[in-house]
Write a protein that holds these residues in place. Structure first.
Motif, PDB file in Angstrom:
ATOM      1  N   SER A 685       0.847  -1.190   0.000  1.00  0.00           N
ATOM      2  CA  SER A 685       0.000   0.000   0.000  1.00  0.00           C
ATOM      3  C   SER A 685       0.885   1.243   0.000  1.00  0.00           C
ATOM      4  O   SER A 685       1.836   1.340   0.774  1.00  0.00           O
ATOM      5  N   GLN A 691      -0.761  -0.052   5.401  1.00  0.00           N
ATOM      6  CA  GLN A 691      -0.505  -1.411   5.877  1.00  0.00           C
ATOM      7  C   GLN A 691       0.542  -1.475   6.973  1.00  0.00           C
ATOM      8  O   GLN A 691       0.700  -2.501   7.608  1.00  0.00           O
ATOM      9  N   VAL A 891      -5.296  -5.204   4.605  1.00  0.00           N
ATOM     10  CA  VAL A 891      -4.067  -5.018   5.373  1.00  0.00           C
ATOM     11  C   VAL A 891      -3.535  -6.397   5.728  1.00  0.00           C
ATOM     12  O   VAL A 891      -3.867  -6.963   6.772  1.00  0.00           O
ATOM     13  N   HIS A 892      -2.774  -6.969   4.818  1.00  0.00           N
ATOM     14  CA  HIS A 892      -2.160  -8.285   4.982  1.00  0.00           C
ATOM     15  C   HIS A 892      -3.207  -9.384   5.188  1.00  0.00           C
ATOM     16  O   HIS A 892      -3.705  -9.942   4.235  1.00  0.00           O
TER      17      HIS A 892
END
Length: 943
Positions: A685, A691, A891-892
């Motif tokens: 990102s 992130q 986010v992951h």
């Protein structure tokens, strides 16, 4: 006529050409017998490119390719360790070296080498003699060792960057002019050639010293005057070593030559020699190209089946882009409807088109469309200028006036919209997501799409980057027009709408042409490397998903961020007072130099392993995070510095900077995801990076409080629970971990109990924290030092934890050993879904090898987790269709949604089902993928 005034000698560094050709291209074997010929093919293409470019008033009249012959030279007699650290030549390159000599001779170019002398010495002797004869010399190389030769009548040409290197270019590299380069090199040494130099002195320091004292000899004679004790002692104590180093790096202009400059006069290639050689090498494309150019019938090339390793794609055997020149003069400027309609008719006939948009900004949410380029066949391209403006520097008030000779924006888009949205026409772009978002703002929903950047990523992740310019040079042998030549750089940079139309046509149409050729090159390679499924199911469908997420953005409250910034500033001030007390005096906490003096001079701290951190080129102590983390195991001051730095980063990177990223039109923050950023498949990102917001500290978690839902809506967060540990339990077959996951137990507590023999009922938070650090650390191949830093404990204790971990879970060690062995044998590792992560450094030696092994161990686990969430994201739109909801962030291991409050629970149920079942049916995991969900008015509350 003897060589003299008016003559121009080009000296080509043959070894540089060979190694560039070898490393730049995928492996290639001769079909008839399996002989490696990839470097020879690349070498021939480089010679062709050189010959084609050797025109005009500045063309060479004399040329030679200079090679090294053998590894033992007169320098080895001076110093037996000279070049002793050089790694052995790659096994598949060795048989190609004689063939590159034959190739040079086949092109009728002088090919020279001498026993006992390096190619650089021959180049030096030839340069000196040519200059003395009154001629000019261009050394075709970027080798820094040759820069000492630059001067009146002698310059260098970096063939890869097409950049000339004169005296000022040498000064930019070394900080001194060519006549003092050997002095700087003698001090700095050279780890590659094993030239010892002066310990602890690098290029910058060496240049400062030589500029101050004039020459190396003067510096050594006056070394006692130097005030810095360590530097003075180094120069005095190592004088003989430094003087030897100068002899090693100085090139020999008196090298005896058994030929003359006149022997190097340019000669045309003989087709009766060149074409049979190329046919013998089985270079079909080059044979055809040169045959056509020479007006000869192409000789027959063997058709025997190739001996190719499984999964490797030999380019000569696969269909690809036609080997046509890039003729910028043939590109068309389209400025009226009839011309565009002709292009559209051709697009519909062929069923595909490469598309590239030119804009005035890299921010797709704010960029204005300046023009569109198209290509349907290699060598053919057009540019439709739409909103170029005169670049008038005397127009102080700006102007909305458009440059003449452009097509009206509305008319162009009205004609293009039907074909760009036609399901029967394939649209191809490089980094398609950008073009999708730009055109979406003008009402065009482009589909279906393909992306050459993602094709390269699926094929070659880990081998090289995937930018269009690099791919063009690597796979098409063409260096594109650099954007900086059109828009400049720095303060003088202008936007693309100010580029003159004539220049814009060449640049933009070339981009579309390159993209089409890359598509023609990569498409057949996907099945050859067995990554078609990865591209078609994990990469290509994600483009539109991410584009929609980025366009949606997320609402962020400016006031909340501002209040946090104030709170962080106050906390930093409190820490500064505490730090001053621990240090015994106040100092600038943000100054690495002052901090180093406090830690190592005034407090006399040493690293846990002994000694102080090695000083950098400036002479200051190193105070990076790794050093402070080591010191934090023995002293409170570095711990407080780490806390202060974390708050400083949170403030500058997030609570301050995020306010600038709030879009004035939408009131939301729109990040941009890079699909091809990480080799393992993880998304990255940027602008802003959402992130890396830390969630392990209270302050980091608070930043998520600024991310809010609009009135009547709520945020929903769904997060995979310990997905990488679950995948590790599956791939390594660890029954204890599988059972713990199946029973829903605390995996970190179970690990601690297994390792330390502590009953679950007696588990303490500290023991569990240690087990958690080991669990996650092992996945990343953590070392004893690394774990010691994380836990702030002595290294011996940390290493003991790791050793005990492997004893309790032997399947993990077996997985690691098997993965490394596979990577060494095949040059890549794979995720459970077939994603290939190439490991080109896996057989290297030294520090690089350790990093490569750790990356190879982690890649299948992290990559599989990344593939799982990609599969979930791709399926999500269909699963939540009909709900007043949209996906905002990834986010992951977490997905963030925005949904009407009344539909939040329904969304959680549907999204959770998709995420937990994302691996099926492709992979039958022996461990359940658990997903935890939450909702709230803010991201912090939802998570």
């Amino acid at each position: 006529m003897s060589f003299g005034k008016g003559h121009h000698l080009h000296l080509i560094d043959g070894s540089a050409f060979i190694f560039r050709a070898y490393h730049a291209l995928p492996p290639l074997t001769r079909k008839s017998d399996g002989l490696p010929v990839g470097a020879v093919s690349g070498f021939c293409n480089m010679l062709l490119k050189y010959i084609d470019g050797n025109t005009g008033a500045d063309a060479a009249t004399h040329v030679a390719v200079i090679f090294d012959k053998g590894s033992h030279t007169f320098r080895n007699e001076m110093y037996d360790q000279y070049k002793a650290n050089r790694e052995a030549m790659p096994e598949d390159l060795s048989p190609q070296i004689p063939l590159t000599r034959r190739a040079t001779e086949a092109f009728n170019i002088a090919c020279k080498e001498m026993e006992g002398y390096e190619a650089d010495d021959m180049i030096a002797a030839l340069s000196c003699r040519a200059r003395e004869a009154g001629g000019r010399v261009t050394i075709v190389s970027s080798d820094k060792d040759l820069m000492q030769l630059v001067g009146d009548g002698v310059e260098m040409l970096d063939p890869m960057k097409n950049k000339r290197i004169d005296r000022e270019g040498v000064f930019e590299k070394f900080g001194v002019y060519p006549d003092r380069v050997v002095d700087v090199q003698a001090l700095a040494g050279d780890s590659v050639d094993n030239v010892p130099g002066a310990p602890g002195i690098g290029i910058k320091t060496a240049a400062l010293l030589i500029n101050e004292y004039g020459t190396l000899e003067e510096l050594l004679d006056r070394a006692e005057e130097i005030k810095q004790p360590k530097r003075r002692e180094t120069l005095i104590g190592h004088r003989a070593q430094i003087e030897l180093s100068k002899k090693l790096v100085m090139l020999d202009c008196d090298t005896p030559l058994d030929f003359t400059l006149d022997d190097l006069e340019i000669r045309d290639a003989d087709p009766d020699v060149l074409l049979p050689f190329l046919a013998e090498m089985e270079f079909r494309t080059i044979v055809k190209r040169i045959s056509d150019k020479m007006g000869r019938e192409a000789p027959a090339v063997a058709e025997a089946p190739a001996a190719v390793p499984e999964g490797v794609d030999p380019p000569a055997e696969l269909p690809g882009a036609p080997d046509l020149p890039f003729d910028h003069g043939a590109y068309e400027k389209v400025s009226d409807a009839p011309a565009l309609e002709r292009w559209i008719a051709r697009i519909r006939d062929l069923g595909h088109v490469s598309v590239d948009t030119e804009t005035d900004s890299l921010d797709e949410m704010r960029a204005n469309l300046v023009g569109i380029s198209l290509s349907v066949e290699a060598g053919k391209g057009c540019y439709i200028p739409l909103q170029h403006r005169p670049d008038s520097t005397d127009d102080l008030f700006g102007s909305d006036a458009l440059a003449e000779g452009q097509m009206p924006l509305g008319e162009c888009l009205a004609l293009l919209k039907p074909v760009l949205e036609d399901d029967a026409v394939l649209k191809i772009a490089h980094n398609m997501k950008y073009d999708l978002k730009v055109l979406a703002r003008y009402g065009i929903a482009m589909a279906p799409v393909e992306d050459t950047m993602l094709m390269s990523y699926a094929l070659y992740a880990g081998e090289h980057n995937h930018g269009m310019d690099e791919l063009s040079e690597r796979y098409l042998g063409h260096v594109p027009i650099a954007i900086k030549t059109l828009i400049g750089s720095g303060k003088a940079q202008r936007t693309f709408d100010k580029v003159p139309l004539e220049d814009a046509v060449k640049y933009a149409a070339e981009d579309a042409d390159i993209t089409l050729r890359l598509w023609q090159t990569f498409k057949p390679r996907l099945p050859a490397r067995r990554v078609t499924t990865v591209y078609e199911t994990l990469e290509r469908p994600l483009i539109a998903v991410l584009a929609r997420m980025e366009q949606a953005g997320v609402q962020v409250e400016r006031g909340t961020l501002s209040r946090m910034s104030g709170a962080f500033a106050q906390k930093m001030a409190e820490l500064e007072a505490e730090i001053a007390e621990l240090a015994g005096r106040p100092f600038n906490v943000g100054s690495p130099k002052q901090l180093g003096e406090i830690l190592f001079d005034e407090l006399s701290l040493t690293l846990p392993g002994g000694g102080k951190p090695k000083t950098g080129k400036t002479g200051a102590y190193s105070t990076g995070a790794d050093v402070l983390e080591d010191l934090a195991t023995i002293h409170d001051l570095p711990r407080r510095i780490l806390d202060w730095r974390q708050l400083s980063k949170l403030k500058s990177t997030y609570t301050d900077a995020l306010q600038d990223h709030i879009n004035p039109e939408t009131g939301r923050v729109h990040t941009s995801y890079s699909i091809a950023g990480a080799n393992t498949g993880r998304l990255a990102s940027t602008d802003p990076n959402l992130q890396n917001i830390p969630i392990r500290t209270e302050e980091g978690r608070r930043i998520r409080e600024a991310f809010v839902a609009p009135e009547g809506r709520t945020l929903v967060s769904l997060d995979y629970s310990q997905i990488e540990l679950r995948i590790l339990a599956h791939v390594a077959g660890i029954d204890a971990l599988k059972a713990a996951f199946a029973e829903g137990q605390d995996i970190h507590a179970i690990t601690a109990s297994e390792m330390f023999g502590v009953p679950l009922a007696e588990m303490t938070p500290d023991i569990r924290r240690q087990a958690k650090a080991i669990n996650f650390g092992v996945i990343y191949g953590i070392s004893g030092w690394g774990l010691a830093r994380n836990l702030r404990i002595p290294r011996e204790e940390a290493q003991g934890f790791i050793d005990r971990y492997f004893e309790r879970f032997p399947g993990i060690r077996a997985y690691m050993d098997e993965t490394i062995a596979f990577a060494k044998a095949n040059g890549f590792v794979q995720t459970l879904f077939g994603r290939r992560i190439n490991t080109p450094e896996i057989n290297a030696k030294g520090p690089t090898a350790g990093f490569a092994r750790r990356a190879a161990i982690n890649a299948p686990i992290q990559g599989t987790a990344a593939d799982v969430i990609r599969r979930a994201m791709i399926r999500m739109d269909a699963a939540i269709e009909g709900l007043p909801a949209r996906m905002l962030l990834q986010v992951h291991d977490e997905l963030l949604f925005e949904v009407d409050e009344a539909a939040a629970d329904d969304l959680i149920g549907r999204a959770k089902d998709v995420m937990e079942g994302a691996a099926h049916p492709a992979v039958d995991l022996s461990v359940h993928l658990a997903v935890e969900g939450g909702k709230g008015a803010t991201w912090a509350a939802a998570h």
